[in-house]
Design a protein around this motif. Structure first.
Motif, PDB file in Angstrom:
ATOM      1  N   MET A 292       0.837  -1.198   0.000  1.00 30.68           N
ATOM      2  CA  MET A 292       0.000   0.000   0.000  1.00 30.68           C
ATOM      3  C   MET A 292       0.871   1.247   0.000  1.00 30.68           C
ATOM      4  SD  MET A 292      -2.796   1.129   2.813  1.00 30.68           S
ATOM      5  CE  MET A 292      -1.611   1.207   4.121  1.00 30.68           C
ATOM      6  N   ILE A 293       1.771   1.210   0.920  1.00 29.69           N
ATOM      7  CA  ILE A 293       2.667   2.361   0.988  1.00 29.69           C
ATOM      8  C   ILE A 293       3.473   2.428  -0.299  1.00 29.69           C
ATOM      9  CG2 ILE A 293       4.596   3.393   2.211  1.00 29.69           C
ATOM     10  CD1 ILE A 293       3.593   1.717   4.632  1.00 29.69           C
ATOM     11  N   HIS A 294       3.879   1.307  -0.718  1.00 29.76           N
ATOM     12  CA  HIS A 294       4.667   1.209  -1.937  1.00 29.76           C
ATOM     13  C   HIS A 294       3.966   1.908  -3.087  1.00 29.76           C
ATOM     14  CE1 HIS A 294       7.403  -0.999  -4.724  1.00 29.76           C
ATOM     15  NE2 HIS A 294       6.404  -0.770  -5.534  1.00 29.76           N
ATOM     16  N   SER A 295       2.713   1.575  -3.238  1.00 32.42           N
ATOM     17  CA  SER A 295       1.998   2.137  -4.401  1.00 32.42           C
ATOM     18  C   SER A 295       1.786   3.632  -4.242  1.00 32.42           C
ATOM     19  CB  SER A 295       0.673   1.413  -4.585  1.00 32.42           C
ATOM     20  OG  SER A 295      -0.142   1.645  -3.456  1.00 32.42           O
ATOM     21  N   LEU A 296       1.569   4.057  -3.023  1.00 36.08           N
ATOM     22  CA  LEU A 296       1.365   5.489  -2.820  1.00 36.08           C
ATOM     23  C   LEU A 296       2.619   6.250  -3.201  1.00 36.08           C
ATOM     24  CD1 LEU A 296      -0.637   5.518   0.495  1.00 36.08           C
ATOM     25  CD2 LEU A 296      -1.376   6.458  -1.676  1.00 36.08           C
ATOM     26  N   TRP A 297       3.727   5.692  -2.797  1.00 37.25           N
ATOM     27  CA  TRP A 297       4.962   6.363  -3.137  1.00 37.25           C
ATOM     28  C   TRP A 297       5.242   6.298  -4.614  1.00 37.25           C
ATOM     29  CZ3 TRP A 297       7.162   4.231   1.882  1.00 37.25           C
ATOM     30  CH2 TRP A 297       7.176   5.257   2.840  1.00 37.25           C
ATOM     31  N   MET A 298       4.806   5.272  -5.215  1.00 33.90           N
ATOM     32  CA  MET A 298       4.957   5.211  -6.667  1.00 33.90           C
ATOM     33  C   MET A 298       4.188   6.343  -7.314  1.00 33.90           C
ATOM     34  SD  MET A 298       7.039   3.069  -7.688  1.00 33.90           S
ATOM     35  CE  MET A 298       6.704   2.873  -9.423  1.00 33.90           C
ATOM     36  N   ASN A 299       3.050   6.647  -6.737  1.00 31.45           N
ATOM     37  CA  ASN A 299       2.281   7.753  -7.302  1.00 31.45           C
ATOM     38  C   ASN A 299       3.019   9.063  -7.161  1.00 31.45           C
ATOM     39  OD1 ASN A 299       0.178   6.276  -8.198  1.00 31.45           O
ATOM     40  ND2 ASN A 299      -1.001   6.447  -6.320  1.00 31.45           N
ATOM     41  N   ASP A 300       3.623   9.211  -6.016  1.00 32.18           N
ATOM     42  CA  ASP A 300       4.410  10.426  -5.823  1.00 32.18           C
ATOM     43  C   ASP A 300       5.521  10.493  -6.843  1.00 32.18           C
ATOM     44  OD1 ASP A 300       3.148  11.726  -3.869  1.00 32.18           O
ATOM     45  OD2 ASP A 300       4.403  10.976  -2.250  1.00 32.18           O
ATOM     46  N   GLN A 301       6.099   9.345  -7.057  1.00 33.14           N
ATOM     47  CA  GLN A 301       7.208   9.276  -7.997  1.00 33.14           C
ATOM     48  C   GLN A 301       6.771   9.744  -9.366  1.00 33.14           C
ATOM     49  OE1 GLN A 301      10.299   8.818  -7.891  1.00 33.14           O
ATOM     50  NE2 GLN A 301      10.675   8.637 -10.061  1.00 33.14           N
ATOM     51  N   MET A 302       5.557   9.471  -9.711  1.00 33.79           N
ATOM     52  CA  MET A 302       5.098   9.822 -11.057  1.00 33.79           C
ATOM     53  C   MET A 302       5.022  11.316 -11.257  1.00 33.79           C
ATOM     54  SD  MET A 302       2.157   7.182 -12.027  1.00 33.79           S
ATOM     55  CE  MET A 302       2.148   5.577 -11.281  1.00 33.79           C
ATOM     56  N   LEU A 303       4.907  12.035 -10.194  1.00 36.22           N
ATOM     57  CA  LEU A 303       4.840  13.486 -10.338  1.00 36.22           C
ATOM     58  C   LEU A 303       6.127  14.033 -10.916  1.00 36.22           C
ATOM     59  CD1 LEU A 303       3.207  14.903  -7.118  1.00 36.22           C
ATOM     60  CD2 LEU A 303       2.329  14.984  -9.413  1.00 36.22           C
ATOM     61  N   PHE A 304       7.187  13.311 -10.667  1.00 33.60           N
ATOM     62  CA  PHE A 304       8.460  13.846 -11.071  1.00 33.60           C
ATOM     63  C   PHE A 304       9.063  12.952 -12.125  1.00 33.60           C
ATOM     64  CE2 PHE A 304       7.631  14.336  -6.570  1.00 33.60           C
ATOM     65  CZ  PHE A 304       7.423  15.691  -6.538  1.00 33.60           C
ATOM     66  N   SER A 305       9.309  13.541 -13.242  1.00 38.69           N
ATOM     67  CA  SER A 305       9.952  12.754 -14.280  1.00 38.69           C
ATOM     68  C   SER A 305      11.431  12.669 -13.962  1.00 38.69           C
ATOM     69  CB  SER A 305       9.688  13.396 -15.639  1.00 38.69           C
ATOM     70  OG  SER A 305       9.964  14.761 -15.576  1.00 38.69           O
TER      71      SER A 305
ATOM     72  N   VAL B  53       1.307  10.901   5.689  1.00 41.26           N
ATOM     73  CA  VAL B  53       1.405  12.224   5.061  1.00 41.26           C
ATOM     74  C   VAL B  53       2.793  12.795   5.242  1.00 41.26           C
ATOM     75  CG1 VAL B  53       0.608  14.605   5.242  1.00 41.26           C
ATOM     76  CG2 VAL B  53      -1.046  12.741   5.228  1.00 41.26           C
ATOM     77  N   GLY B  54       3.285  12.651   6.458  1.00 40.43           N
ATOM     78  CA  GLY B  54       4.624  13.156   6.717  1.00 40.43           C
ATOM     79  C   GLY B  54       5.667  12.484   5.848  1.00 40.43           C
ATOM     80  N   ALA B  55       5.463  11.175   5.699  1.00 38.22           N
ATOM     81  CA  ALA B  55       6.425  10.430   4.903  1.00 38.22           C
ATOM     82  C   ALA B  55       6.361  10.838   3.435  1.00 38.22           C
ATOM     83  CB  ALA B  55       6.168   8.941   5.052  1.00 38.22           C
ATOM     84  N   ARG B  56       5.156  11.040   2.983  1.00 33.86           N
ATOM     85  CA  ARG B  56       5.008  11.449   1.581  1.00 33.86           C
ATOM     86  C   ARG B  56       5.618  12.805   1.333  1.00 33.86           C
ATOM     87  NH1 ARG B  56      -0.930  10.841  -0.618  1.00 33.86           N
ATOM     88  NH2 ARG B  56       0.085  11.618  -2.479  1.00 33.86           N
ATOM     89  N   MET B  57       5.368  13.719   2.278  1.00 33.60           N
ATOM     90  CA  MET B  57       5.945  15.049   2.118  1.00 33.60           C
ATOM     91  C   MET B  57       7.461  14.959   2.186  1.00 33.60           C
ATOM     92  SD  MET B  57       3.268  17.122   4.477  1.00 33.60           S
ATOM     93  CE  MET B  57       3.793  18.798   4.281  1.00 33.60           C
ATOM     94  N   ALA B  58       7.928  14.105   3.075  1.00 32.31           N
ATOM     95  CA  ALA B  58       9.369  13.941   3.191  1.00 32.31           C
ATOM     96  C   ALA B  58       9.953  13.446   1.881  1.00 32.31           C
ATOM     97  CB  ALA B  58       9.695  12.959   4.311  1.00 32.31           C
ATOM     98  N   SER B  59       9.287  12.469   1.304  1.00 34.31           N
ATOM     99  CA  SER B  59       9.824  11.912   0.073  1.00 34.31           C
ATOM    100  C   SER B  59       9.770  12.933  -1.042  1.00 34.31           C
ATOM    101  CB  SER B  59       9.034  10.660  -0.317  1.00 34.31           C
ATOM    102  OG  SER B  59       7.811  11.036  -0.913  1.00 34.31           O
TER     103      SER B  59
END
Lengths: 325, 448
Positions: A1-14, A63-69
């Motif tokens: 779950m976390i994995h996929s969320l972070w993958m989404n974040d990753q997509m924001l940045f090429s 949320v904190g982790a996502r912002m951190a990443s």
């Protein structure tokens, strides 16, 4: 779950080298306007072990982790961008010293912050351990501190981008930090306290950012001491500034020649000596950097003879001038 | 009735003239790189990237009638600098004119200093409107006469001719700068001037070209330790021993040449403490000072950094007395501006004749007038659209975010390729010269 969320974040940045303008706007928001953010993000969240997949993770931590990443990704991207700018000095006309200094200071700032975060260790580890792998896109370029003979300060390596790292080393438990990478590169002290333990989120972030690329074996290999390489190593900041003094001349064995140039600034050459201490650094010319960055996911290769290549470039350049083409 | 104005009533600015090619296809060599009025305001000089200097002269005939506007017409054009090649470093030296500074007029001729990255030249611009006629040994076309045919003698006389303006290089000050010259400044003693590059400042005598004195040197022993460069320098308008130089870290140092031969140690250090709430990775870059100018009265100095203009009282070092935001709406766009290198643009600034208003440029061909006495500011645009003669310039507004009002332009629509870096204000009158990429706009105060 976390994995996929972070993958989404990753997509924001090429790819870190080429970011679209709209993305940059969001970069600014984080990098430009929320300076205290960094402090906050590390105060939140709990450490998680890799094996603790089933644990409840609080919303706040997430949320904190996502912002951190996102912050560290953006910061990394800014670092990449800055290093590209430094490298791409067009050498036909003398580059702008003011601009170079300002960019170099920005790079230094980012590296200092990354050192404090402990995220610099990921970078240096990957750098140190990847020297042997041919599929590694690692490009080590800058040495910002003084030469090793003079001080005991840790040297900071800046890595423009790297795809893939040894997952076994990065994704690990808290004892990761105590991996003595320094054995591999004897002249280098890892910046920041080795004993620092990261938060798991940070580690996994980097892992995800590297898109699960894996490298070969995970052991630290002995890095052979190279013979004195060509002076045309990765350009350091000092080298960039050094070119303002004198360019394209090697230390002449001729004593008369030495006299002629006796008042020439020799920091350029001292730099070279220092560079040779970077034994695990794959030497690449300035244009190789661009090659390795532009295709973000393309296959990469470390130029086998970067020294010759950059020499050839210079030769071409000189021939052009002489021929007047 | 054009006063040294700005203070008191609102000045309305009107279009007067535009110089330069109309088409949008800009030749690189035509990019204007410096603009400067001379001490009387009668002459306006521009330098461009192609190494040329164009001087405009104000027509004097109409000055007696306030209704008529005095126009600036081309007076002289010459090639000041040529591209050079440094063989030792294998690098080209650009011929772009970085700065022009006029010398105070001493006789009929005009003198100016123009500089590129490496070499400063003193140019004499003189008029010739008479020529001698009636030589004994020469014909009018210059051929020599056969001496045996001469039977009488006559005294040559001066007869009027069409005005000819000649520019001749009188001095060449070369080989004194390792780094790129960014400033020159003429001293009030009328004998010396300084030239500043990224790391050093040299003092010259106007007559002596083969040597200069180094008065500031901030080059570190180890170039890897370099973190700060000199960005601008200027002599005090009245005190011939005082000069200031600004740095890329946002500091200004005032030096007194009487203190020591080498002015590495400053007499005063002007620096505003950083605002911690605004701190970002770009803080240092945007604090880098791109221009520093003393006020005409010598009591204040103005600095321009990326987002603001600051007025400093020379007696107070710890903070400026006034700060004006030029384009604060760009603060959230710093990362994009860093990526496209716009964040490194060096904007200049200038004072009006009585130091009551300051002006500086921005993007989208906007420029800002900041009234110090009335604490008001206005944004104007130099564009071909408002090129009707005597057309009053309409104030422009930029919408930073949210709902865009009518007549406002949103930040994202700004054209960052259209930047106004160079502006100049007539020393006495309300006449301003604004340089867009390759055009020079002249605006004047609306006279009723």
């Amino acid at each position: 779950m976390i994995h996929s969320l972070w993958m989404n974040d990753q997509m924001l940045f090429s790819c870190s080298g080429c970011v679209s303008a709209c993305t940059l706007v969001s970069f600014s928001t984080v990098l430009g306007c929320h300076p205290c953010f960094r402090l906050n993000m590390f105060s939140k969240g709990t450490k998680r072990k890799f094996s603790d997949g089933g644990e409840e993770i609080s919303e706040e931590t997430l949320v904190g982790a996502r912002m951190a990443s996102s912050y560290s990704l953006q910061r990394q991207s800014l670092l990449d961008m800055s290093l590209i700018k430094l490298q791409l000095c067009h050498m036909l006309v003398e580059p702008n010293l003011c601009r170079s200094v300002l960019i170099a200071n920005t790079v230094r700032q980012i590296q200092e912050e990354m050192t404090h975060d402990g995220s610099w260790q990921v970078v240096t580890e990957a750098f140190c351990s990847a020297g042997q792998s041919p599929s590694e896109r690692l490009v080590a370029t800058e040495v910002l501190c003084r030469s090793r003979e003079q001080d005991a300060e840790p040297k900071l390596f800046s890595v423009i981008s790297y795809e893939g790292c040894r997952e076994e080393e990065v994704v690990a438990d808290e004892t990761l930090c105590s991996v003595s990478v320094s054995d591999a590169v004897s002249n280098v002290c890892l910046a920041g306290s080795i004993g620092q333990c990261w938060e798991k989120s940070d580690v996994e972030t980097d892992d995800e950012a590297l898109e699960d690329s894996r490298l070969g074996s995970g052991e630290d290999e002995e890095i052979d001491t190279e013979d004195e390489p060509s002076r045309e190593g990765p350009k350091t900041i000092g080298q960039v500034f050094g070119t303002f003094e004198i360019k394209n001349s090697s230390p002449g064995p001729d004593s008369a020649l030495e006299e002629l140039f006796s008042d020439v600034d020799t920091s350029y050459y001292d730099l070279d000596t220092m560079l040779t201490g970077m034994q695990s650094a794959p030497k690449m010319g300035p244009y190789d950097l661009l090659d390795s960055l532009a295709p973000s996911h393309g296959s990469s290769s470390i130029v086998s003879a970067p020294n010759c290549r950059s020499d050839l470039n210079e030769l071409d350049h000189i021939m052009e001038i002489i021929v007047g083409s | 009735m054009a006063g040294a104005g700005g203070g008191g009533n609102d000045v309305q600015w009107c279009f007067s003239q535009v110089k330069g090619a109309i088409d949008d296809d800009v030749a690189e060599a035509d990019i204007i790189s410096t603009v400067e009025f001379n001490h009387s305001g009668e002459l306006l000089a521009t330098g461009d990237k192609g190494g040329r200097v164009v001087i405009f002269q104000q027509e004097t005939e109409n000055k007696s009638q306030p209704q008529c506007r005095s126009e600036y017409n081309v007076y002289s054009t010459f090639q000041s600098h040529e591209p050079e090649f440094d063989y030792l470093k294998s690098l080209e030296i650009e011929e772009k004119i970085n700065k022009i500074r006029w010398l105070p007029q001493k006789n009929a001729a005009q003198f100016l200093l123009s500089t590129n990255d490496k070499t400063i030249k003193l140019w004499k611009i003189s008029e010739r409107d008479k020529r001698p006629e009636g030589y004994n040994l020469k014909e009018e076309d210059g051929r020599y006469r056969d001496a045996t045919t001469i039977t009488t003698l006559r005294v040559p006389v001066f007869r009027p001719m069409d005005l000819m303006v000649e520019a001749s290089p009188r001095r060449v000050f070369a080989n004194a700068h390792t780094y790129h010259i960014n400033s020159i400044s003429v001293n009030s003693d009328n004998e010396t001037y300084l030239s500043a590059d990224d790391l050093r400042i040299n003092l010259w005598h106007q007559e002596i070209t083969d040597r200069s004195f180094n008065i500031v040197d901030i080059k570190p022993a180890n170039m890897e330790e370099l973190t700060e460069v000199i960005t601008a320098a200027e002599f005090h308008p009245h005190q011939c021993n005082t000069f200031v130089y600004s740095s890329s870290k946002g500091t200004i140092r005032l030096c007194d040449m009487r203190a020591s031969a080498l002015c590495d140690k400053h007499s005063k250090l002007f620096e505003e403490p950083e605002d911690p709430s605004n701190r970002s990775f770009f803080s240092e870059i945007i604090s880098s000072i791109s221009d520093v100018k003393f006020s005409h009265n010598g009591r204040y100095m103005m600095t321009r950094d990326y987002l603001s203009v600051k007025i400093w009282d020379l007696n107070m070092e710890n903070r400026p007395v006034e700060t004006y935001q030029v384009h604060e709406y760009l603060r959230s766009k710093l990362c994009s501006l860093y990526e496209n290198d716009c964040i490194f643009d060096k904007f200049e600034c200038c004072w009006n004749g009585n130091d009551s208003v300051v002006m500086t440029g921005s993007y989208n061909n906007f420029f800002r007038m900041l009234d110090r006495t009335q604490r008001r500011d206005v944004t104007l645009e130099a564009s071909r659209e408002s090129c009707k003669s005597r057309q009053v310039l309409k104030p422009r507004r930029v919408c930073a975010g949210g709902k865009r009002k009518k007549d406002e332009i949103s930040v994202d629509s700004l054209d960052f390729n259209k930047k106004i870096l160079h502006t100049a204000w007539h020393p006495q009158d309300n006449i301003i010269a604004v340089a867009t990429t390759n055009n020079l706009y002249i605006f004047q105060e609306k006279v009723n």
